[in-house]
Design an enzyme around this catalytic site. Sequence first.
Site, mmCIF file in Angstrom:
data_model
loop_
_atom_site.group_PDB
_atom_site.id
_atom_site.type_symbol
_atom_site.label_atom_id
_atom_site.label_comp_id
_atom_site.label_asym_id
_atom_site.label_seq_id
_atom_site.Cartn_x
_atom_site.Cartn_y
_atom_site.Cartn_z
ATOM 1 N N HIS A 72 47.723 15.348 -6.293
ATOM 2 C CA HIS A 72 46.659 16.312 -5.994
ATOM 3 C C HIS A 72 46.746 16.759 -4.536
ATOM 4 O O HIS A 72 47.346 16.080 -3.690
ATOM 5 C CB HIS A 72 45.280 15.693 -6.269
ATOM 6 C CG HIS A 72 45.033 14.452 -5.464
ATOM 7 N ND1 HIS A 72 44.736 14.481 -4.112
ATOM 8 C CD2 HIS A 72 45.082 13.140 -5.805
ATOM 9 C CE1 HIS A 72 44.596 13.251 -3.658
ATOM 10 N NE2 HIS A 72 44.808 12.404 -4.669
ATOM 11 N N ASP A 354 48.954 9.567 -5.413
ATOM 12 C CA ASP A 354 50.022 8.901 -4.652
ATOM 13 C C ASP A 354 50.473 7.630 -5.366
ATOM 14 O O ASP A 354 51.657 7.301 -5.381
ATOM 15 C CB ASP A 354 49.565 8.588 -3.220
ATOM 16 C CG ASP A 354 48.293 7.749 -3.148
ATOM 17 O OD1 ASP A 354 47.636 7.556 -4.178
ATOM 18 O OD2 ASP A 354 47.947 7.293 -2.034
#
Length: 453
Positions: A72, A354
């Site tokens: 994102h 992540d």
Amino acid sequence: VHLIPVNPVREDGLNPKSRKRIMPDLLTEPPAIDPVYEAHVYCNVPSVAERSMEGHAPHYFKLVSVQVLIRHGDRYPLYAIPKTKRPDIDCMLVPSRKPSHPQLEAFIKHMSKGSAAQMDGSLSSLPHFPSHSLCEMGELTQTGVVQHLRNGQLLREIYINKHKLLPSDWTAKQLYLETTGKSRTLQSALALLYTFLPDFDWKKINMRHQWSTIFCSGSCDCPMRNHYLEEEQRRQYSLRVKNSNLEKIYVDMAKIVGIPTRQLRASNPIDSLLCYFCHNVSFPCTKAGCIGMEHFKVIKRHQLEDERERQEKKLYFLYALLATHPLLNQTVNRLQRIAEGKKEEVFVLYSAHDVTLSPVLSALGITEARFPRFAARLVFELWQDGKRPKEHFIRILYNGADVTFQTSFCKDHYKRSSKPMCPLEKLVNFVKRDMFLIFNSTSYYDACHRRAL
């Protein structure tokens, strides 16, 4: 199963041992670890046009599939530093405010018409774009939207305009879209899709919900994966305890905000401080003083050292192999179907975090890559050899840089081949067989349930 590393949540880092950059930056890179420079790279604030290597192949090759895994875009922190004012960031989308994008206004209009889209489960209740005048925790910012509008535009120019991957009358079956259940990942996916397929027909959008941040779907039962993650977290903790400089900084910051050091550490201050840094907002102050750049640098430098040790100790690598096998297996099965002539799911988008991208990079052996920045993208391209149509090859790109020959399964291939890509079967063999060799196993199930020696 709680799969996100909990102490601390890794929101950045790299392997500073190797200073070889994947993509040379326009700035001159400092010769030593510079935590401020690394933080700028991590923020990924849209500025200069990005150079990328996506879509490069000999002229007689045909692009047949593209699978994209994104992190994102820029977001508001997930944690607050206790007893400080939260960073004052506006999450309303305002096209006249920087950073902006020529399509931002059209994107906002199009998103407000999205009721016809098929959204799995809880996704249907999420907003299609951020809209709070003071961002909520973890909310995508305007910077985050713009980062993915740029990603989508770049991929469109290469894959649609140049390579004609999808026809103008594409159907829902040619796309596969999947996101975790956070508004920031759904909105990032929609921003990228909007510039990749401008003014798309909402009826053709079928967004699947993935409950797991490692996208393990129905294959999440893996005790040994959890074992290695716990070992990795112990390693992280022990490195932190040994760092007396870091401890001094935490004690000093805790005094400034007037709380116990333990409580400050638990509030993961780097996550908040990165938001102040990326948005060029002054670090917080209290009557007892101000948190400053020196505090930030010490914590950031520790993250970079932790990343380096993580690469050396291999615990994370063992975790990564087991964590990412279900996603890589799904990817490989789809690539094989397309290589056999199926025309479905030729463009795939996974919108993730992540903690999704980092283990995939590690499992593939791409150890020189930086920890995933905001709006990072990892792309798998499938190519057909026009001279030998039965032969298929893959290229793997990370943030526009070709990392195909950094992978463990293809790093020696380029020495023997004139083609700038990797035979598909090398990836297939790696995912179906070689990933388990280090566990002395022949299958994912066996590797997941066999105790470590």
